[in-house]
Design an enzyme around this catalytic site. Structure first.
Site, PDB file in Angstrom:
ATOM      1  N   GLY A 191       6.027  29.252  19.972  1.00  0.00           N
ATOM      2  CA  GLY A 191       5.040  28.560  20.818  1.00  0.00           C
ATOM      3  C   GLY A 191       5.280  28.855  22.277  1.00  0.00           C
ATOM      4  O   GLY A 191       5.325  27.963  23.130  1.00  0.00           O
ATOM      5  N   ILE A 217       7.449  23.055  27.402  1.00  0.00           N
ATOM      6  CA  ILE A 217       8.904  23.105  27.208  1.00  0.00           C
ATOM      7  C   ILE A 217       9.338  24.544  26.940  1.00  0.00           C
ATOM      8  O   ILE A 217      10.352  25.019  27.472  1.00  0.00           O
ATOM      9  CB  ILE A 217       9.345  22.188  26.038  1.00  0.00           C
ATOM     10  CG1 ILE A 217       9.048  20.715  26.360  1.00  0.00           C
ATOM     11  CG2 ILE A 217      10.836  22.361  25.740  1.00  0.00           C
ATOM     12  CD1 ILE A 217       9.299  19.747  25.196  1.00  0.00           C
ATOM     13  N   SER A 261       4.787  23.182  18.248  1.00  0.00           N
ATOM     14  CA  SER A 261       4.377  22.061  17.407  1.00  0.00           C
ATOM     15  C   SER A 261       2.861  22.082  17.350  1.00  0.00           C
ATOM     16  O   SER A 261       2.216  22.329  18.365  1.00  0.00           O
ATOM     17  CB  SER A 261       4.848  20.752  18.030  1.00  0.00           C
ATOM     18  OG  SER A 261       4.459  19.666  17.236  1.00  0.00           O
ATOM     19  N   LYS A 320       6.284  14.142  13.499  1.00  0.00           N
ATOM     20  CA  LYS A 320       7.547  14.593  14.090  1.00  0.00           C
ATOM     21  C   LYS A 320       8.733  14.183  13.201  1.00  0.00           C
ATOM     22  O   LYS A 320       9.672  14.944  12.993  1.00  0.00           O
ATOM     23  CB  LYS A 320       7.739  13.994  15.492  1.00  0.00           C
ATOM     24  CG  LYS A 320       6.834  14.582  16.556  1.00  0.00           C
ATOM     25  CD  LYS A 320       6.914  16.087  16.645  1.00  0.00           C
ATOM     26  CE  LYS A 320       7.320  16.650  17.952  1.00  0.00           C
ATOM     27  NZ  LYS A 320       7.320  18.121  17.983  1.00  0.00           N
ATOM     28  N   SER A 377       2.681  13.905  28.423  1.00  0.00           N
ATOM     29  CA  SER A 377       3.198  12.982  29.443  1.00  0.00           C
ATOM     30  C   SER A 377       2.722  13.369  30.837  1.00  0.00           C
ATOM     31  O   SER A 377       2.535  12.521  31.700  1.00  0.00           O
ATOM     32  CB  SER A 377       4.725  12.975  29.426  1.00  0.00           C
ATOM     33  OG  SER A 377       5.190  12.745  28.121  1.00  0.00           O
TER      34      SER A 377
END
Length: 349
Positions: free
Chosen positions: A15, A20, A91, A167, A207
């Protein structure tokens, strides 16, 4: 470990365009590793290279890309070939309009297993899986002490949202795989709280939207939501420590900057520290009853309902103690987010 010995090692990051993941790639390249990144579409290669440039690294030939999708078997064998380590950061994106929670759970679980199988077959030494505190804190009666890595989210609870279930079940499936058919493959897991920090381009975490919505005035007040936050640079740093540190084998690590805070606390940090740039930030708390009314028509508000009033405090003592991890403060993470979004003119988009 010297830079030269790292140059022999190839690390797969799944990904590769994600928030991240790009920060992980940045730090791997800075540490001298070669990196191969998966993308669902190779058309995003230029965008990833541009984000790395924004982060101060010209990747050149030390970074390569391969097309691979978590929902299909194609190319995972090739992706893992020759790699010493794998950071499984990808994800499946949460779909807010899902008809059944399995639409989120199955892709997350099957994707993790695809990556682990390919890693095992390729002789990879260790996989670091990016999970979330969503696999730890949900579905429990409220507690005064911070949650730690021994706790697992209760997926049977009707207070556990589908994304957090996905998750949890993906991480559990990963540990089960290692136990039953992992061969010599090692696994470490990083469980970040809400990820903030410097945005390098238009792809960023959920976030970050929170800070963006506060700064643009799209959030007419703060729902009574409590969360821990962590800077993405520290999340990436923890991935690299979990990848190589002998003590990280077979362990999960919470990544959070410190005590959890209420959303209104995030709004106050912006208001107090950013001056004019925080002119539209609203520091009022929205009553839970009003949130329930809004949720009837607003899918984002609906997703927040199970989290209203829940204290989501966790501790990173284990990562600090075992791996020497040292995160920035929540305030620094919030400000780095806001400043990068202002600098890159992302508030207008």
């Amino acid at each position: 470990m010297t830079m030269n010995s790292n140059a022999e090692k190839l690390v797969l990051v799944t990904g590769g365009s994600g928030f991240i993941a790009v920060h992980c790639i940045l730090q791997l390249l800075q540490a001298g590793y070669r990196v191969r990144a998966t993308l669902r579409s190779l058309s995003r290669e230029a965008e990833v290279r541009a984000m790395l440039r924004e982060g101060g690294v010209e990747a050149g030939e030390r970074l390569s890309f391969i097309a691979a999708d978590l929902s299909a078997d194609a190319n995972w064998k090739e992706a893992a070939h020759g790699c010493t380590y794998v950071l499984h950061v990808a994800s499946p994106t949460p779909n807010q309009d899902y008809k059944h929670e399995d639409e989120m759970i199955i892709p997350a679980r099957e994707g993790a297993l695809r990556v682990l199988r390919a890693s095992r077959d390729a002789g990879v030494k260790r996989v670091v899986l990016t999970s979330a505190i969503g696999a730890i804190v949900c579905g429990h009666p409220s507690q005064k002490t911070p949650y730690d890595e021994k706790t697992w989210t209760n997926v049977a609870s009707d207070r556990t949202p589908a994304y957090q279930k996905s998750k949890t079940l993906a991480e559990k499936a990963a540990w089960d795989f290692i136990d039953s058919e992992g061969g010599g493959l090692e696994l470490s897991v990083v469980n970040p709280s809400g990820v903030l920090g410097p945005v390098l381009g238009p792809d960023y975490s959920h976030s970050i939207h929170l800070v963006k919505n506060l700064l643009t005035g799209k959030m007419p007040g703060c729902p009574k939501i409590n969360a821990g936050f962590v800077d993405v640079r520290d999340v990436a740093d923890l991935h690299l420590r979990a990848m190589t540190h002998p003590a990280a084998k077979g362990e999960r690590f919470i990544a959070t900057a410190g005590e959890s805070i209420w959303l209104v606390g995030v709004a106050r940090i912006l208001k107090e520290r950013l001056g004019e740039a925080a002119g539209k930030v609203n520091v009022k708390e929205v009553p839970n009853t009003l949130m329930r009314i809004l949720a009837l028509k607003n899918p984002t508000a609906k997703l927040m309902l199970p989290l209203l009033g829940m204290v989501m405090n966790t501790t990173s003592d284990k990562a600090i103690r075992l791996l020497g991890w040292s995160p920035r403060s929540t305030e620094d993470a919030v400000l780095a987010t806001a400043e990068s979004m202002i600098r890159l003119h992302l508030l207008d988009q």
